[in-house]
Scaffold this motif. Structure first.
Motif, PDB file in Angstrom:
ATOM      1  N   ASN A 112     -24.032  77.392  83.122  1.00 33.49           N
ATOM      2  CA  ASN A 112     -25.065  76.294  83.027  1.00 33.49           C
ATOM      3  C   ASN A 112     -24.257  75.133  83.981  1.00 33.49           C
ATOM      4  O   ASN A 112     -23.214  75.060  83.952  1.00 33.49           O
ATOM      5  CB  ASN A 112     -25.150  75.697  81.713  1.00 33.49           C
ATOM      6  CG  ASN A 112     -25.893  76.673  80.896  1.00 33.49           C
ATOM      7  OD1 ASN A 112     -26.727  77.509  81.281  1.00 33.49           O
ATOM      8  ND2 ASN A 112     -25.586  76.746  79.510  1.00 33.49           N
ATOM      9  N   THR A 140     -28.667  77.647  82.800  1.00 33.66           N
ATOM     10  CA  THR A 140     -29.488  76.429  83.077  1.00 33.66           C
ATOM     11  C   THR A 140     -28.977  75.374  83.961  1.00 33.66           C
ATOM     12  O   THR A 140     -27.799  75.113  83.966  1.00 33.66           O
ATOM     13  CB  THR A 140     -29.821  75.667  81.599  1.00 33.66           C
ATOM     14  OG1 THR A 140     -30.353  76.659  80.729  1.00 33.66           O
ATOM     15  CG2 THR A 140     -30.637  74.439  81.877  1.00 33.66           C
ATOM     16  N   THR A 191     -29.449  59.813  82.435  1.00 35.94           N
ATOM     17  CA  THR A 191     -29.200  61.222  82.463  1.00 35.94           C
ATOM     18  C   THR A 191     -27.709  61.539  82.963  1.00 35.94           C
ATOM     19  O   THR A 191     -27.141  62.302  82.401  1.00 35.94           O
ATOM     20  CB  THR A 191     -30.129  62.005  83.654  1.00 35.94           C
ATOM     21  OG1 THR A 191     -31.640  61.645  83.231  1.00 35.94           O
ATOM     22  CG2 THR A 191     -29.899  63.535  83.577  1.00 35.94           C
ATOM     23  N   GLN A 195     -32.424  72.819  92.398  1.00 31.20           N
ATOM     24  CA  GLN A 195     -32.549  73.335  91.014  1.00 31.20           C
ATOM     25  C   GLN A 195     -33.009  74.596  91.076  1.00 31.20           C
ATOM     26  O   GLN A 195     -32.507  75.697  90.357  1.00 31.20           O
ATOM     27  CB  GLN A 195     -33.193  72.290  90.225  1.00 31.20           C
ATOM     28  CG  GLN A 195     -33.201  72.825  88.811  1.00 31.20           C
ATOM     29  CD  GLN A 195     -34.459  72.146  87.907  1.00 31.20           C
ATOM     30  OE1 GLN A 195     -35.406  71.851  88.468  1.00 31.20           O
ATOM     31  NE2 GLN A 195     -34.001  71.749  86.739  1.00 31.20           N
ATOM     32  N   PHE A 198     -25.008  63.629  80.932  1.00 29.27           N
ATOM     33  CA  PHE A 198     -24.255  64.452  81.502  1.00 29.27           C
ATOM     34  C   PHE A 198     -22.827  64.169  81.009  1.00 29.27           C
ATOM     35  O   PHE A 198     -22.074  65.204  80.865  1.00 29.27           O
ATOM     36  CB  PHE A 198     -24.516  64.418  82.860  1.00 29.27           C
ATOM     37  CG  PHE A 198     -25.666  65.055  83.563  1.00 29.27           C
ATOM     38  CD1 PHE A 198     -26.470  65.896  82.694  1.00 29.27           C
ATOM     39  CD2 PHE A 198     -25.882  64.946  84.792  1.00 29.27           C
ATOM     40  CE1 PHE A 198     -27.703  66.243  82.951  1.00 29.27           C
ATOM     41  CE2 PHE A 198     -27.323  65.664  85.385  1.00 29.27           C
ATOM     42  CZ  PHE A 198     -28.031  66.296  84.576  1.00 29.27           C
ATOM     43  N   LYS A 255     -34.486  68.703  93.782  1.00 27.20           N
ATOM     44  CA  LYS A 255     -35.487  69.643  92.960  1.00 27.20           C
ATOM     45  C   LYS A 255     -35.625  71.103  93.394  1.00 27.20           C
ATOM     46  O   LYS A 255     -35.334  72.197  92.884  1.00 27.20           O
ATOM     47  CB  LYS A 255     -36.922  69.023  92.920  1.00 27.20           C
ATOM     48  CG  LYS A 255     -37.811  70.021  92.047  1.00 27.20           C
ATOM     49  CD  LYS A 255     -37.248  70.287  90.640  1.00 27.20           C
ATOM     50  CE  LYS A 255     -38.316  71.102  89.875  1.00 27.20           C
ATOM     51  NZ  LYS A 255     -38.001  71.254  88.348  1.00 27.20           N
ATOM     52  N   THR A 288     -20.904  71.458  79.664  1.00 34.16           N
ATOM     53  CA  THR A 288     -21.337  71.941  80.847  1.00 34.16           C
ATOM     54  C   THR A 288     -20.860  71.239  82.010  1.00 34.16           C
ATOM     55  O   THR A 288     -20.521  70.166  82.098  1.00 34.16           O
ATOM     56  CB  THR A 288     -23.114  71.539  80.748  1.00 34.16           C
ATOM     57  OG1 THR A 288     -23.677  71.951  79.752  1.00 34.16           O
ATOM     58  CG2 THR A 288     -23.674  72.077  82.172  1.00 34.16           C
ATOM     59  N   SER A 301     -31.311  78.217  90.211  1.00 35.84           N
ATOM     60  CA  SER A 301     -31.765  78.823  89.041  1.00 35.84           C
ATOM     61  C   SER A 301     -32.146  80.592  89.210  1.00 35.84           C
ATOM     62  O   SER A 301     -32.028  81.303  88.221  1.00 35.84           O
ATOM     63  CB  SER A 301     -33.115  78.448  88.481  1.00 35.84           C
ATOM     64  OG  SER A 301     -32.996  76.982  88.151  1.00 35.84           O
ATOM     65  N   ASN A 326     -24.588  70.730  85.475  1.00 38.89           N
ATOM     66  CA  ASN A 326     -25.299  69.704  85.631  1.00 38.89           C
ATOM     67  C   ASN A 326     -24.904  69.114  86.843  1.00 38.89           C
ATOM     68  O   ASN A 326     -23.795  69.192  87.334  1.00 38.89           O
ATOM     69  CB  ASN A 326     -24.846  68.638  84.427  1.00 38.89           C
ATOM     70  CG  ASN A 326     -25.125  69.131  83.235  1.00 38.89           C
ATOM     71  OD1 ASN A 326     -26.330  69.699  83.052  1.00 38.89           O
ATOM     72  ND2 ASN A 326     -24.591  68.937  82.238  1.00 38.89           N
ATOM     73  N   ASP A 349     -22.052  65.456  77.841  1.00 34.09           N
ATOM     74  CA  ASP A 349     -21.861  66.897  77.574  1.00 34.09           C
ATOM     75  C   ASP A 349     -20.693  67.536  78.214  1.00 34.09           C
ATOM     76  O   ASP A 349     -20.261  67.731  79.205  1.00 34.09           O
ATOM     77  CB  ASP A 349     -22.990  67.436  78.249  1.00 34.09           C
ATOM     78  CG  ASP A 349     -23.251  68.980  78.364  1.00 34.09           C
ATOM     79  OD1 ASP A 349     -22.446  69.729  77.720  1.00 34.09           O
ATOM     80  OD2 ASP A 349     -24.238  69.495  78.831  1.00 34.09           O
ATOM     81  N   GLN A 372     -29.549  71.464  85.229  1.00 33.41           N
ATOM     82  CA  GLN A 372     -30.146  70.289  85.112  1.00 33.41           C
ATOM     83  C   GLN A 372     -29.555  69.401  86.341  1.00 33.41           C
ATOM     84  O   GLN A 372     -28.489  69.468  86.872  1.00 33.41           O
ATOM     85  CB  GLN A 372     -29.726  69.796  83.711  1.00 33.41           C
ATOM     86  CG  GLN A 372     -30.117  70.612  82.677  1.00 33.41           C
ATOM     87  CD  GLN A 372     -29.897  69.938  81.224  1.00 33.41           C
ATOM     88  OE1 GLN A 372     -30.801  69.171  80.920  1.00 33.41           O
ATOM     89  NE2 GLN A 372     -28.791  70.133  80.657  1.00 33.41           N
TER      90      GLN A 372
END
Length: 260
Positions: free
Chosen positions: A27, A67, A99, A56, A103, A53, A109, A60, A29, A106, A69
């Motif tokens: 995963n 994941t 956001t 991402q 991150f 975007k 990740t 993916s 970020n 977290d 993000q």
């Protein structure tokens, strides 16, 4: 003999367990820092089609990635001065982004900062601090990097080469041939930065994409938006197709780093 047979029976399961563990999806970020190109200016639906975007979506689909993000912190017209810790309003806005704060909390990740700045720094006049010399550009980036490394322990930073723009680029800011020439003096500075941090902060700062500049130089008619300015038609911002292509270059570079 019995022990040998038993070992041969157990070994495949042992190896399979290691293999399965090694293939655990990673995963990630990602915080994207940049200017209008990162933000997705001139794109009808930047939330879906801007480079972050598209990165991402690209990552993916890659083997070994779980994941993905991200948050797009690109701001039109911004320079390295705008992102300077302390004096740069955009640095504060970035680290205080909701956001980005999530991150930061977290701890499980890996966090990556994907940075492409320099387009506006290279302008003859208009953007904050322009024109920015190659030496000042390097110094500004290092200040940004040092603060990110300090504020986000364990993060990794990926520096992408700024992409090409036409010598006729002159909108609210003046770029022209002089700006394009200056832009190209930033590439050796990025390479020098990565080399220096390889010694002082191993495995923290990486060279990202360097290929997109040449691609857009050769394919601007199909991958850039044709805009009208004070020196005629100019090409500065990728269209939807160009943003997807840029994302592939960024994504390719990020993927190699993530999977190290």
């Amino acid at each position: 003999m019995k022990h040998t047979i038993l070992l041969l029976l157990i070994l495949p399961f042992f190896i399979g367990g290691i293999s399965a563990e090694a293939k655990e999806p990673r995963n990630v970020n990602i915080v994207f820092i940049g200017n209008s190109i990162t933000e997705g200016a001139q794109i009808a639906n930047p939330a879906q089609d801007a480079p972050p975007k598209q990165v991402q979506l690209y990552l993916s689909k890659k083997k070994g990635i779980g994941t993905v993000q991200f948050v797009n912190c690109g701001v039109s017209g911004s320079t390295t001065l705008d992102f300077l810790p302390g004096s740069g309003a955009l640095f504060k806005r970035t680290v205080n982004n909701k956001t980005v704060k999530e991150f930061r909390k977290d701890k499980e990740t890996p966090l990556y900062f994907s940075i492409m700045l320099g387009t506006n720094d290279s302008a003859i006049k208009g953007p904050n601090g322009s024109p920015v010399s190659a030496e000042a550009y390097k110094a500004n980036l290092k200040k940004i990097i040092d603060k990110l490394l300090s504020d986000f322990p364990g993060c990794r930073i990926v520096l992408h080469r700024p992409i090409w723009y036409s010598e006729t680029t002159y909108n609210g800011a003046m770029y022209l041939a002089e700006g394009l020439n200056r832009l190209q003096t930033y590439t050796p500075q990025i390479e020098a930065i990565v080399k220096e941090y390889k010694k002082t902060s191993p495995n923290r700062v990486f060279l990202g994409d360097t290929k997109a500049f040449q691609f857009f130089k050769e394919n601007y008619l199909t991958h850039f938006v044709a805009e009208e300015g004070y020196a005629g038609t100019f090409y500065l911002h990728p269209n939807e197709q160009g943003a997807k292509k840029l994302a592939e270059y960024w994504g390719e570079a990020l993927y190699k780093i993530i999977m190290k």
